[in-house]
Design an enzyme around this catalytic site. Structure first.
Site, PDB file in Angstrom:
ATOM      1  N   CYS A  63       0.848  -1.186   0.000  1.00 37.92           N
ATOM      2  CA  CYS A  63       0.000   0.000   0.000  1.00 37.92           C
ATOM      3  C   CYS A  63       0.886   1.239   0.000  1.00 37.92           C
ATOM      4  O   CYS A  63       1.893   1.282   0.704  1.00 37.92           O
ATOM      5  CB  CYS A  63      -0.890  -0.025   1.244  1.00 37.92           C
ATOM      6  SG  CYS A  63      -1.990   1.373   1.407  1.00 37.92           S
TER       7      CYS A  63
ATOM      8  N   HIS B 189     -10.181   1.157   1.686  1.00 37.52           N
ATOM      9  CA  HIS B 189      -9.751   2.494   2.122  1.00 37.52           C
ATOM     10  C   HIS B 189     -10.952   3.408   2.349  1.00 37.52           C
ATOM     11  O   HIS B 189     -10.923   4.268   3.226  1.00 37.52           O
ATOM     12  CB  HIS B 189      -8.813   3.136   1.098  1.00 37.52           C
ATOM     13  CG  HIS B 189      -7.392   2.684   1.195  1.00 37.52           C
ATOM     14  ND1 HIS B 189      -6.647   2.777   2.351  1.00 37.52           N
ATOM     15  CD2 HIS B 189      -6.578   2.126   0.266  1.00 37.52           C
ATOM     16  CE1 HIS B 189      -5.435   2.299   2.133  1.00 37.52           C
ATOM     17  NE2 HIS B 189      -5.364   1.894   0.876  1.00 37.52           N
TER      18      HIS B 189
ATOM     19  N   HIS C 250      -9.143  -3.730  -2.367  1.00 40.76           N
ATOM     20  CA  HIS C 250      -8.154  -3.004  -1.564  1.00 40.76           C
ATOM     21  C   HIS C 250      -8.531  -1.522  -1.498  1.00 40.76           C
ATOM     22  O   HIS C 250      -8.528  -0.913  -0.424  1.00 40.76           O
ATOM     23  CB  HIS C 250      -6.760  -3.194  -2.180  1.00 40.76           C
ATOM     24  CG  HIS C 250      -5.661  -2.470  -1.471  1.00 40.76           C
ATOM     25  ND1 HIS C 250      -4.675  -3.130  -0.762  1.00 40.76           N
ATOM     26  CD2 HIS C 250      -5.382  -1.142  -1.343  1.00 40.76           C
ATOM     27  CE1 HIS C 250      -3.837  -2.216  -0.234  1.00 40.76           C
ATOM     28  NE2 HIS C 250      -4.254  -1.010  -0.592  1.00 40.76           N
ATOM     29  N   GLU C 251      -8.858  -0.940  -2.656  1.00 34.13           N
ATOM     30  CA  GLU C 251      -9.212   0.487  -2.687  1.00 34.13           C
ATOM     31  C   GLU C 251     -10.548   0.744  -1.989  1.00 34.13           C
ATOM     32  O   GLU C 251     -10.695   1.729  -1.267  1.00 34.13           O
ATOM     33  CB  GLU C 251      -9.236   1.005  -4.124  1.00 34.13           C
ATOM     34  CG  GLU C 251      -7.900   0.908  -4.853  1.00 34.13           C
ATOM     35  CD  GLU C 251      -6.711   1.446  -4.063  1.00 34.13           C
ATOM     36  OE1 GLU C 251      -6.850   2.465  -3.370  1.00 34.13           O
ATOM     37  OE2 GLU C 251      -5.632   0.825  -4.131  1.00 34.13           O
TER      38      GLU C 251
END
Length: 188
Positions: free
Chosen positions: A110, A157, A153-154
């Protein structure tokens, strides 16, 4: 131009918050921010530009990583099947997912984490995501393997979740139940 100094690091409170929805159609500032995020990813993968500006290569960048608590992220990568993903997304959400799981055999990294974090990150092997893209179109993306991992993954966030939150604390290399590894850029 976005550089590494603009990217906040783990421990920053914005990375631990659920980001706010973006009003649609997006205002000029939000659209420009997302366009700049996409340009950062392209720059980070260009050896000459990356070296000149000391950029770490990335395939995805979420607004919270810039200290902006808004539900938007950009991606720029190609999977092993030759599919290119290069766009920005407002208010993305998973509308369906597989029972089957996957993980990157080499682990995840990351731009907001300046250290190696060993371990397997369990992800859905297939996801369908709906979002509004940079062109203002409502899109539905069916993703699998590496592409599904990047998007999840995004999305994490935007929900205040870091990739290492998914790693088993007692046994980081425990293969998640019902999971097969996907190689770095494809899906098997």
């Amino acid at each position: 131009m976005i550089t590494m100094k603009d990217i906040i690091l783990e421990g920053h409170p914005v990375l631990e918050q659920v980001a706010n929805e973006v009003m649609l159609p997006p205002n000029k500032e939000d659209k420009e921010t997302l366009e700049n995020m996409l340009q950062f990813l392209k720059n980070s993968q260009d050896e000459e530009i990356a070296e000149k500006y000391n950029l770490r290569a990335g395939v995805g960048l979420a607004a919270p990583q810039l200290g902006i608590s808004k539900r938007m992220f950009a991606v720029h990568f190609e999977d092993l099947q030759g599919n290119t993903y290069s766009d920005g997304y407002f208010n993305p959400k998973i509308i369906s997912h597989s029972v089957e799981k996957t993980f990157l055999a080499n682990g995840e990294g990351c731009l907001s984490v300046n250290r190696e974090v060993p371990g397997y990150v369990s992800r859905y092997a297939r996801v369908t995501i709906s979002a509004t893209n940079l062109a203002g179109q409502q899109v539905k993306l069916r993703l699998r393997g590496y592409a599904a991992v990047v998007f999840q993954h995004e999305l994490d966030h935007l929900n205040g979740i870091m990739f290492y939150d998914h790693i088993d604390k007692q046994d980081p290399f425990l293969i998640p139940e019902n999971a097969k590894p996907c190689d770095l850029q494809g899906d098997k």
